[in-house]
Design a protein around this motif. Structure first.
Motif, PDB file in Angstrom:
ATOM      1  N   THR A 134       0.942  -1.274  -0.411  1.00 53.22           N
ATOM      2  CA  THR A 134       0.045   0.233   0.276  1.00 53.22           C
ATOM      3  C   THR A 134       0.916   1.365   0.100  1.00 53.22           C
ATOM      4  O   THR A 134       0.158   1.576  -0.578  1.00 53.22           O
ATOM      5  CB  THR A 134      -0.611   0.060   1.094  1.00 53.22           C
ATOM      6  OG1 THR A 134      -0.509  -0.100   2.720  1.00 53.22           O
ATOM      7  CG2 THR A 134      -1.918  -1.260   1.025  1.00 53.22           C
ATOM      8  N   ARG A 135       2.232   1.488   0.318  1.00 51.72           N
ATOM      9  CA  ARG A 135       2.948   2.283   0.170  1.00 51.72           C
ATOM     10  C   ARG A 135       3.338   2.765  -0.812  1.00 51.72           C
ATOM     11  O   ARG A 135       3.564   3.975  -1.137  1.00 51.72           O
ATOM     12  CB  ARG A 135       4.469   1.760   1.100  1.00 51.72           C
ATOM     13  CG  ARG A 135       4.062   1.456   2.579  1.00 51.72           C
ATOM     14  CD  ARG A 135       4.604   3.016   3.557  1.00 51.72           C
ATOM     15  NE  ARG A 135       4.235   2.440   4.835  1.00 51.72           N
ATOM     16  CZ  ARG A 135       5.187   2.010   5.898  1.00 51.72           C
ATOM     17  NH1 ARG A 135       6.789   3.331   5.209  1.00 51.72           N
ATOM     18  NH2 ARG A 135       4.870   2.541   7.439  1.00 51.72           N
ATOM     19  N   MET A 136       2.912   1.848  -2.140  1.00 59.99           N
ATOM     20  CA  MET A 136       3.596   2.400  -2.579  1.00 59.99           C
ATOM     21  C   MET A 136       2.421   3.134  -3.740  1.00 59.99           C
ATOM     22  O   MET A 136       2.205   4.537  -4.508  1.00 59.99           O
ATOM     23  CB  MET A 136       4.173   1.128  -4.251  1.00 59.99           C
ATOM     24  CG  MET A 136       4.374   1.088  -5.873  1.00 59.99           C
ATOM     25  SD  MET A 136       2.835   1.625  -6.819  1.00 59.99           S
ATOM     26  CE  MET A 136       1.333  -0.555  -6.281  1.00 59.99           C
ATOM     27  N   VAL A 137       0.942   2.893  -3.176  1.00 57.83           N
ATOM     28  CA  VAL A 137       0.405   3.548  -4.187  1.00 57.83           C
ATOM     29  C   VAL A 137      -0.515   4.721  -3.704  1.00 57.83           C
ATOM     30  O   VAL A 137      -0.409   5.858  -3.778  1.00 57.83           O
ATOM     31  CB  VAL A 137      -1.375   2.162  -4.012  1.00 57.83           C
ATOM     32  CG1 VAL A 137      -2.855   3.228  -3.913  1.00 57.83           C
ATOM     33  CG2 VAL A 137      -1.723   1.512  -4.431  1.00 57.83           C
ATOM     34  N   LEU A 138       0.210   5.011  -2.095  1.00 57.81           N
ATOM     35  CA  LEU A 138      -0.186   6.176  -1.677  1.00 57.81           C
ATOM     36  C   LEU A 138       1.616   7.525  -2.060  1.00 57.81           C
ATOM     37  O   LEU A 138       0.865   8.589  -2.205  1.00 57.81           O
ATOM     38  CB  LEU A 138       0.555   5.856   0.234  1.00 57.81           C
ATOM     39  CG  LEU A 138      -0.422   5.167   1.141  1.00 57.81           C
ATOM     40  CD1 LEU A 138       0.129   5.015   2.487  1.00 57.81           C
ATOM     41  CD2 LEU A 138      -2.334   6.285   0.960  1.00 57.81           C
ATOM     42  N   ASP A 139       2.674   6.978  -2.408  1.00 52.91           N
ATOM     43  CA  ASP A 139       3.088   7.318  -2.361  1.00 52.91           C
ATOM     44  C   ASP A 139       2.862   7.697  -3.732  1.00 52.91           C
ATOM     45  O   ASP A 139       2.946   9.081  -4.472  1.00 52.91           O
ATOM     46  CB  ASP A 139       4.746   6.279  -2.853  1.00 52.91           C
ATOM     47  CG  ASP A 139       5.991   7.396  -3.902  1.00 52.91           C
ATOM     48  OD1 ASP A 139       6.249   8.219  -2.944  1.00 52.91           O
ATOM     49  OD2 ASP A 139       6.283   6.769  -4.796  1.00 52.91           O
ATOM     50  N   ARG A 140       2.210   7.469  -4.340  1.00 51.61           N
ATOM     51  CA  ARG A 140       1.777   7.795  -6.637  1.00 51.61           C
ATOM     52  C   ARG A 140       0.744   8.486  -6.337  1.00 51.61           C
ATOM     53  O   ARG A 140       0.962   9.860  -6.259  1.00 51.61           O
ATOM     54  CB  ARG A 140       0.996   6.502  -7.102  1.00 51.61           C
ATOM     55  CG  ARG A 140       0.719   6.768  -8.300  1.00 51.61           C
ATOM     56  CD  ARG A 140       1.380   6.171  -9.203  1.00 51.61           C
ATOM     57  NE  ARG A 140       1.362   5.228  -9.540  1.00 51.61           N
ATOM     58  CZ  ARG A 140       2.974   4.961  -9.403  1.00 51.61           C
ATOM     59  NH1 ARG A 140       3.711   5.012  -8.965  1.00 51.61           N
ATOM     60  NH2 ARG A 140       2.626   3.561  -8.930  1.00 51.61           N
ATOM     61  N   LEU A 141      -0.290   8.207  -5.203  1.00 54.77           N
ATOM     62  CA  LEU A 141      -1.061   9.117  -4.591  1.00 54.77           C
ATOM     63  C   LEU A 141      -0.843  10.620  -3.879  1.00 54.77           C
ATOM     64  O   LEU A 141      -1.953  11.513  -3.930  1.00 54.77           O
ATOM     65  CB  LEU A 141      -2.411   8.437  -3.924  1.00 54.77           C
ATOM     66  CG  LEU A 141      -3.313   8.045  -4.452  1.00 54.77           C
ATOM     67  CD1 LEU A 141      -4.316   6.780  -3.673  1.00 54.77           C
ATOM     68  CD2 LEU A 141      -3.713   7.829  -6.056  1.00 54.77           C
ATOM     69  N   ALA A 142       0.489  10.697  -3.747  1.00 56.16           N
ATOM     70  CA  ALA A 142       0.789  11.785  -2.885  1.00 56.16           C
ATOM     71  C   ALA A 142       1.530  12.369  -3.526  1.00 56.16           C
ATOM     72  O   ALA A 142       1.509  13.804  -3.242  1.00 56.16           O
ATOM     73  CB  ALA A 142       1.865  11.385  -1.713  1.00 56.16           C
ATOM     74  N   ASP A 143       1.570  12.433  -5.040  1.00 60.60           N
ATOM     75  CA  ASP A 143       2.485  12.932  -6.134  1.00 60.60           C
ATOM     76  C   ASP A 143       1.120  13.950  -6.532  1.00 60.60           C
ATOM     77  O   ASP A 143       0.500  13.832  -7.216  1.00 60.60           O
ATOM     78  CB  ASP A 143       2.414  12.277  -7.426  1.00 60.60           C
ATOM     79  CG  ASP A 143       3.242  12.932  -8.037  1.00 60.60           C
ATOM     80  OD1 ASP A 143       4.497  12.736  -8.507  1.00 60.60           O
ATOM     81  OD2 ASP A 143       2.652  13.108  -9.631  1.00 60.60           O
ATOM     82  N   LYS A 144       1.897  15.279  -6.703  1.00 63.42           N
ATOM     83  CA  LYS A 144       1.272  16.673  -6.829  1.00 63.42           C
ATOM     84  C   LYS A 144       0.331  16.327  -8.507  1.00 63.42           C
ATOM     85  O   LYS A 144      -0.412  16.168  -8.340  1.00 63.42           O
ATOM     86  CB  LYS A 144       2.069  17.483  -7.163  1.00 63.42           C
ATOM     87  CG  LYS A 144       2.755  17.996  -8.573  1.00 63.42           C
ATOM     88  CD  LYS A 144       3.666  19.021  -8.227  1.00 63.42           C
ATOM     89  CE  LYS A 144       4.535  19.365  -8.426  1.00 63.42           C
ATOM     90  NZ  LYS A 144       5.455  20.582  -8.648  1.00 63.42           N
ATOM     91  N   TRP A 145       1.395  15.043  -9.363  1.00 67.61           N
ATOM     92  CA  TRP A 145       0.902  15.677 -10.274  1.00 67.61           C
ATOM     93  C   TRP A 145       0.088  14.637 -10.625  1.00 67.61           C
ATOM     94  O   TRP A 145      -1.335  14.887 -11.510  1.00 67.61           O
ATOM     95  CB  TRP A 145       1.987  15.058 -11.865  1.00 67.61           C
ATOM     96  CG  TRP A 145       2.970  16.269 -11.949  1.00 67.61           C
ATOM     97  CD1 TRP A 145       4.445  15.615 -11.406  1.00 67.61           C
ATOM     98  CD2 TRP A 145       2.981  17.336 -11.602  1.00 67.61           C
ATOM     99  NE1 TRP A 145       5.625  17.296 -11.495  1.00 67.61           N
ATOM    100  CE2 TRP A 145       4.465  18.128 -11.910  1.00 67.61           C
ATOM    101  CE3 TRP A 145       1.942  18.387 -12.111  1.00 67.61           C
ATOM    102  CZ2 TRP A 145       4.639  19.413 -12.021  1.00 67.61           C
ATOM    103  CZ3 TRP A 145       2.781  19.920 -12.842  1.00 67.61           C
ATOM    104  CH2 TRP A 145       4.019  20.380 -12.465  1.00 67.61           C
TER     105      TRP A 145
END
Length: 120
Positions: free
Chosen positions: A13-24
């Motif tokens: 889930t960390r990978m998904v959170l990392d993706r969603l935390a990206d401004k772009w």
């Protein structure tokens, strides 16, 4: 009990959170809220994003199942991106986060100034 735990360092889930935390990623997902959009339209709408970063982010979001890519056989080829059913589950959350920043930017700037002044 959930099968995944975001507080565990090896949880996917960390990978998904990392993706969603990206401004772009947030800006793309929010922009797709109203329906499919062409690549160049996204690039024009999201000021400051490079073609390379837009392309990379779209591929990652597509891989995660959040957006879909549709190619039309035109000259030149037309490509549209839209939210998938899974991506639509994020619509309210993404909009709330993105537009929270707009509504609260004055307070954030004031807090930063106060912090910087106290740190001197």
């Amino acid at each position: 009990m959930l099968a995944f735990d975001v507080y565990e360092d090896r949880c996917p889930t960390r990978m998904v959170l990392d993706r969603l935390a990206d401004k772009w990623a947030l800006l793309i997902l929010d922009r797709l809220h109203d329906g499919p959009v062409r690549f160049n339209h996204l690039r024009r709408d999201i000021k400051g994003i490079s073609q390379k970063v837009l392309s990379q982010t779209l591929k990652k979001l597509e891989r995660d199942g959040l957006i879909s890519r549709q190619v039309f056989a035109t000259v030149p080829v037309t490509v549209e991106y839209g939210l998938t059913d899974l991506g639509r589950t994020l619509t309210d959350t993404v909009a709330a986060l993105a537009h929270w920043a707009e509504r609260n930017m004055d307070a954030v700037v004031a807090a930063q100034k106060a912090y910087d002044a106290a740190a001197r």
